[in-house]
Design a protein around this motif. Sequence first.
Motif, PDB file in Angstrom:
ATOM      1  N   SER A 174       3.243   4.779 -21.842  1.00  0.00           N
ATOM      2  CA  SER A 174       3.425   4.914 -20.403  1.00  0.00           C
ATOM      3  C   SER A 174       2.112   5.148 -19.665  1.00  0.00           C
ATOM      4  CB  SER A 174       4.382   6.073 -20.113  1.00  0.00           C
ATOM      5  OG  SER A 174       5.643   5.836 -20.694  1.00  0.00           O
ATOM      6  N   LEU A 175       2.087   4.738 -18.404  1.00  0.00           N
ATOM      7  CA  LEU A 175       0.964   4.988 -17.516  1.00  0.00           C
ATOM      8  C   LEU A 175       1.282   6.148 -16.593  1.00  0.00           C
ATOM      9  CD1 LEU A 175      -0.104   1.442 -16.250  1.00  0.00           C
ATOM     10  CD2 LEU A 175      -1.394   2.927 -17.786  1.00  0.00           C
ATOM     11  N   SER A 176       0.265   6.957 -16.312  1.00  0.00           N
ATOM     12  CA  SER A 176       0.439   7.995 -15.296  1.00  0.00           C
ATOM     13  C   SER A 176      -0.119   7.547 -13.952  1.00  0.00           C
ATOM     14  CB  SER A 176      -0.238   9.296 -15.735  1.00  0.00           C
ATOM     15  OG  SER A 176      -1.642   9.122 -15.818  1.00  0.00           O
ATOM     16  N   GLU A 177      -1.148   6.695 -13.993  1.00  0.00           N
ATOM     17  CA  GLU A 177      -1.753   6.222 -12.753  1.00  0.00           C
ATOM     18  C   GLU A 177      -2.257   4.793 -12.920  1.00  0.00           C
ATOM     19  OE1 GLU A 177      -1.966   7.574  -9.603  1.00  0.00           O
ATOM     20  OE2 GLU A 177      -0.571   8.993 -10.513  1.00  0.00           O
ATOM     21  N   LEU A 178      -2.177   4.029 -11.843  1.00  0.00           N
ATOM     22  CA  LEU A 178      -2.734   2.681 -11.800  1.00  0.00           C
ATOM     23  C   LEU A 178      -3.252   2.432 -10.382  1.00  0.00           C
ATOM     24  CD1 LEU A 178      -3.315  -0.081 -13.012  1.00  0.00           C
ATOM     25  CD2 LEU A 178      -0.948  -0.744 -12.473  1.00  0.00           C
ATOM     26  N   GLN A 179      -4.557   2.143 -10.264  1.00  0.00           N
ATOM     27  CA  GLN A 179      -5.188   1.952  -8.958  1.00  0.00           C
ATOM     28  C   GLN A 179      -6.080   0.714  -9.004  1.00  0.00           C
ATOM     29  OE1 GLN A 179      -7.367   5.590  -8.395  1.00  0.00           O
ATOM     30  NE2 GLN A 179      -5.523   6.881  -8.346  1.00  0.00           N
ATOM     31  N   PHE A 180      -5.936  -0.111  -7.986  1.00  0.00           N
ATOM     32  CA  PHE A 180      -6.810  -1.275  -7.830  1.00  0.00           C
ATOM     33  C   PHE A 180      -7.673  -1.061  -6.590  1.00  0.00           C
ATOM     34  CE2 PHE A 180      -3.104  -2.865 -10.123  1.00  0.00           C
ATOM     35  CZ  PHE A 180      -3.688  -3.606 -11.147  1.00  0.00           C
ATOM     36  N   TYR A 181      -8.965  -1.393  -6.695  1.00  0.00           N
ATOM     37  CA  TYR A 181      -9.903  -1.175  -5.595  1.00  0.00           C
ATOM     38  C   TYR A 181     -10.580  -2.490  -5.202  1.00  0.00           C
ATOM     39  CZ  TYR A 181      -9.595   3.897  -6.263  1.00  0.00           C
ATOM     40  OH  TYR A 181      -9.160   5.201  -6.345  1.00  0.00           O
ATOM     41  N   THR A 182     -10.926  -2.572  -3.920  1.00  0.00           N
ATOM     42  CA  THR A 182     -11.761  -3.645  -3.412  1.00  0.00           C
ATOM     43  C   THR A 182     -12.985  -3.021  -2.747  1.00  0.00           C
ATOM     44  OG1 THR A 182     -11.790  -5.669  -2.091  1.00  0.00           O
ATOM     45  CG2 THR A 182     -10.669  -3.749  -1.129  1.00  0.00           C
ATOM     46  N   THR A 183     -14.011  -3.828  -2.532  1.00  0.00           N
ATOM     47  CA  THR A 183     -15.219  -3.321  -1.887  1.00  0.00           C
ATOM     48  C   THR A 183     -15.177  -3.641  -0.397  1.00  0.00           C
ATOM     49  OG1 THR A 183     -16.489  -3.675  -3.906  1.00  0.00           O
ATOM     50  CG2 THR A 183     -17.738  -3.394  -1.879  1.00  0.00           C
ATOM     51  N   GLY A 184     -15.287  -2.602   0.422  1.00  0.00           N
ATOM     52  CA  GLY A 184     -15.239  -2.786   1.864  1.00  0.00           C
ATOM     53  C   GLY A 184     -16.526  -3.381   2.417  1.00  0.00           C
ATOM     54  N   GLU A 185     -16.518  -3.650   3.723  1.00  0.00           N
ATOM     55  CA  GLU A 185     -17.664  -4.288   4.375  1.00  0.00           C
ATOM     56  C   GLU A 185     -18.922  -3.433   4.269  1.00  0.00           C
ATOM     57  OE1 GLU A 185     -16.653  -5.271   8.357  1.00  0.00           O
ATOM     58  OE2 GLU A 185     -15.081  -6.716   7.804  1.00  0.00           O
ATOM     59  N   ALA A 186     -18.751  -2.122   4.258  1.00  0.00           N
ATOM     60  CA  ALA A 186     -19.916  -1.239   4.179  1.00  0.00           C
ATOM     61  C   ALA A 186     -20.286  -0.914   2.725  1.00  0.00           C
ATOM     62  CB  ALA A 186     -19.639   0.045   4.947  1.00  0.00           C
ATOM     63  N   GLY A 187     -19.629  -1.574   1.764  1.00  0.00           N
ATOM     64  CA  GLY A 187     -19.923  -1.356   0.356  1.00  0.00           C
ATOM     65  C   GLY A 187     -19.130  -0.239  -0.282  1.00  0.00           C
ATOM     66  N   GLU A 188     -18.231   0.376   0.501  1.00  0.00           N
ATOM     67  CA  GLU A 188     -17.436   1.478  -0.038  1.00  0.00           C
ATOM     68  C   GLU A 188     -16.230   0.926  -0.804  1.00  0.00           C
ATOM     69  OE1 GLU A 188     -15.407   0.427   3.794  1.00  0.00           O
ATOM     70  OE2 GLU A 188     -17.436   0.395   2.937  1.00  0.00           O
ATOM     71  N   GLU A 227     -12.410   0.725  -1.578  1.00  0.00           N
ATOM     72  CA  GLU A 227     -11.164   0.935  -0.847  1.00  0.00           C
ATOM     73  C   GLU A 227      -9.973   0.753  -1.788  1.00  0.00           C
ATOM     74  OE1 GLU A 227     -11.016  -1.736   2.428  1.00  0.00           O
ATOM     75  OE2 GLU A 227     -12.690  -0.801   3.494  1.00  0.00           O
ATOM     76  N   LEU A 228      -9.069   1.747  -1.802  1.00  0.00           N
ATOM     77  CA  LEU A 228      -7.865   1.681  -2.629  1.00  0.00           C
ATOM     78  C   LEU A 228      -6.879   0.709  -2.008  1.00  0.00           C
ATOM     79  CD1 LEU A 228      -6.098   2.800  -4.970  1.00  0.00           C
ATOM     80  CD2 LEU A 228      -5.313   4.562  -3.367  1.00  0.00           C
ATOM     81  N   ILE A 247     -10.849  -1.111 -11.416  1.00  0.00           N
ATOM     82  CA  ILE A 247      -9.491  -0.649 -11.731  1.00  0.00           C
ATOM     83  C   ILE A 247      -9.608   0.755 -12.307  1.00  0.00           C
ATOM     84  CG2 ILE A 247      -7.417  -1.045 -13.124  1.00  0.00           C
ATOM     85  CD1 ILE A 247      -8.420  -4.039 -13.263  1.00  0.00           C
ATOM     86  N   VAL A 248      -8.789   1.642 -11.830  1.00  0.00           N
ATOM     87  CA  VAL A 248      -8.710   2.995 -12.393  1.00  0.00           C
ATOM     88  C   VAL A 248      -7.290   3.193 -12.907  1.00  0.00           C
ATOM     89  CG1 VAL A 248      -8.897   5.470 -11.960  1.00  0.00           C
ATOM     90  CG2 VAL A 248     -10.461   3.880 -10.820  1.00  0.00           C
ATOM     91  N   PHE A 249      -7.167   3.613 -14.159  1.00  0.00           N
ATOM     92  CA  PHE A 249      -5.835   3.854 -14.722  1.00  0.00           C
ATOM     93  C   PHE A 249      -5.882   5.079 -15.624  1.00  0.00           C
ATOM     94  CE2 PHE A 249      -7.889   1.636 -18.124  1.00  0.00           C
ATOM     95  CZ  PHE A 249      -7.282   2.087 -19.293  1.00  0.00           C
ATOM     96  N   GLY A 250      -4.735   5.632 -15.851  1.00  0.00           N
ATOM     97  CA  GLY A 250      -4.637   6.784 -16.743  1.00  0.00           C
ATOM     98  C   GLY A 250      -3.396   6.694 -17.614  1.00  0.00           C
ATOM     99  N   PRO A 251      -3.541   6.834 -18.922  1.00  0.00           N
ATOM    100  CA  PRO A 251      -2.347   6.933 -19.767  1.00  0.00           C
ATOM    101  C   PRO A 251      -1.669   8.285 -19.535  1.00  0.00           C
ATOM    102  CG  PRO A 251      -4.305   7.365 -21.062  1.00  0.00           C
ATOM    103  CD  PRO A 251      -4.780   7.000 -19.684  1.00  0.00           C
ATOM    104  N   SER A 252      -0.397   8.355 -19.798  1.00  0.00           N
ATOM    105  CA  SER A 252       0.281   9.653 -19.666  1.00  0.00           C
ATOM    106  C   SER A 252      -0.363  10.647 -20.631  1.00  0.00           C
ATOM    107  CB  SER A 252       1.772   9.522 -19.953  1.00  0.00           C
ATOM    108  OG  SER A 252       1.995   9.045 -21.259  1.00  0.00           O
ATOM    109  N   THR A 253      -0.490  11.891 -20.195  1.00  0.00           N
ATOM    110  CA  THR A 253      -1.205  12.893 -20.984  1.00  0.00           C
ATOM    111  C   THR A 253      -0.352  14.142 -21.164  1.00  0.00           C
ATOM    112  OG1 THR A 253      -2.224  14.193 -19.213  1.00  0.00           O
ATOM    113  CG2 THR A 253      -3.272  12.105 -19.781  1.00  0.00           C
TER     114      THR A 253
END
Length: 643
Positions: free
Chosen positions: A501-515, A517-518, A569-575
């Motif tokens: 199982s996964l506890s977290e799943l996050q996809f990010y893109t890079t904003g115009e200012a280089g930050e 963004e989730l 991509i940031v993800f976490g397995p269940s812990t």
Amino acid sequence: MNRKIKVLLALAAAVAVPSIAQQSYREKYADLLELYSGNSEDSLKYKAAVFLVDNMDGHMSPEGKPMERYTQRVRTIGKTTGIHRLQTEWHDAAKTGPVRHLPDSAVVSSRYLADNIEAAFAAWEKAAWKDGITFWQFCRYILPYRVNDEYIGGEWRETLRTRYGALTEGVSDVRQAFAIVKDSVFKAVALSNDYCPYNLDPVTCHIVGRAECSQRCILLVAVLRALGIPAVIDGTPMWADYSNKGHAWVAMVASNGDTYTVYEDDKVARLFNPVDASRFIPRYRIKPEDNCPYTVKTEKTPVKVYRICYDRCNRVEPEDPMMLASPFIQDVSPQYGLKADIELDADNNDAVYLCSYLSGMDWAPVAKAKPENGRAVFRGVGEGAVCVAVTVGEGKRKTVSCPFIVGENGIEKEFIPSPTEKHTIHINRKYPLCSYITDTWGPMRGGTFEASMTEDFSDADTIAVIRTMPYGMTTLDVSPDSHGRKYRFLRYHAPANNRSSLSELQFYTTGEAGEQELLTGRYFTSGTDSAKLGNVFDGNPATAGKGLKTGYTIGLDLGENNAATISKIVFGPSTDLNFVEKGHLYELYCFDTEWRLLGRVYSKGDSLTFDNVPVGALLLLKDKSGGKEERIFEYTDGKQIWH
């Protein structure tokens, strides 16, 4: 003096010089004793009756209408695989009145004892191994009408003998018979919850078909005794380095006192097996390329092992705490290879208690020693355990030693906080990482993250791959060849043979200012529990999705006209939730003669830093925002060493 003469003298003393309590019980069961006293052929049965009567004081049975109602209902409905039915039955039974622990003398009749004696002797006489069982062995490990603290629910020997007797027909080796019976009983009764908060009688337990550890041990011992096999429950009151629960198992005792157990898939009982349940068997072998930053725990350390007996074999003092206050336990630690002897200075004649740390609680006593010549000696202590010694006077506990590690030849190392030498420590867990957690992480290797512009992923690109075992929140950079491409549909695709199982799943893109963004959108899944789908995207590692099928998928639809490039991509397995968590309040303690607070801090990330920590101290990290799993540790060479 040889062993046989000692046993005969002990029996003679029990018959000839009863205590005040024993005399009272002999008066109550006078008709039972009279039944066997007039015939010389019944001399052993008379001694057996005396053994039962003289040791009855202190044994209690949970009695009341709830117990009657629950056992009657369970026996009516028969074996059930549904735990909800059992839960409902106990809930209804509990409404019928209180459950009180009554002395066995208020429950057990002379007729019941006589029937038990006759059935026990019959089992002994019929056993192919009868000649290898002494009368004393018979009295302790076959004769008793109860095993531990279970409900006295009526006759059980004949019922269990009828059910299991055929298994041992033609078997002459009692060690092999033990293994055969254990295997059959444990297959018939699943390790699970029966929802009754009290231990049931053996027959009802067998009908239920599911039981927790201690209850299943009671059943197995009852079956073995019904077949004339000398059996008993042994157990550790607590592990020295894991959990806040102990563990119990079933052993067979030979005429010379040797203890035999069946471990894992043994086909015959053996001497000096590993202590039951003391090892985690890793299903995933951590590889060098996993670069796991933690020492993964695969074993538990027993600090002492005790036997649950029917006869009064432990001298109890009024100040004895917890389980040491039971007269029905016997220290059998050396039978399991626990051989370290600990000698400590003792200022007076007060009893000294050896304590081990009980997870989430405090130091708990596991052994007692009466000082002699200014020394208190504890024999048969588990190597590797961390202990302290205390005395108890006028209801107050006094620590009389610093914490120490038990080595093969005694005290191996003492933890003494330096009054002058300090250091800075960096820590990220409050409990050791056990292999049953990494067993779910390792098989995630090979899992892929896919991106597509079509919902069926017919044109999917693999933008990242889990190539090493993840641990905690993990960041992956996307595949370089996907830079600049935009996608609407994003998903995690579990390996074909895995459903961790996964506890977290996050996809990010890079904003115009280089930050960074989730990205957000609509969740979708295939092969998981849809009711828990939101847990994967809620930003809380304490909640998790649940994979139901191997090779499942779970993902995010960014929506029409919202396609985006993916930067990470940031993800976490269940812990096990024992990592340091952002926003939680933590307290760090060290121990000298008591726990002393060293620091209190709110976590700003996944690790904590504490300054001015005494070198050489035994430490403890508490999460005041939640979670009770916590273990003592030392900090050496930049690492937490767990105890």
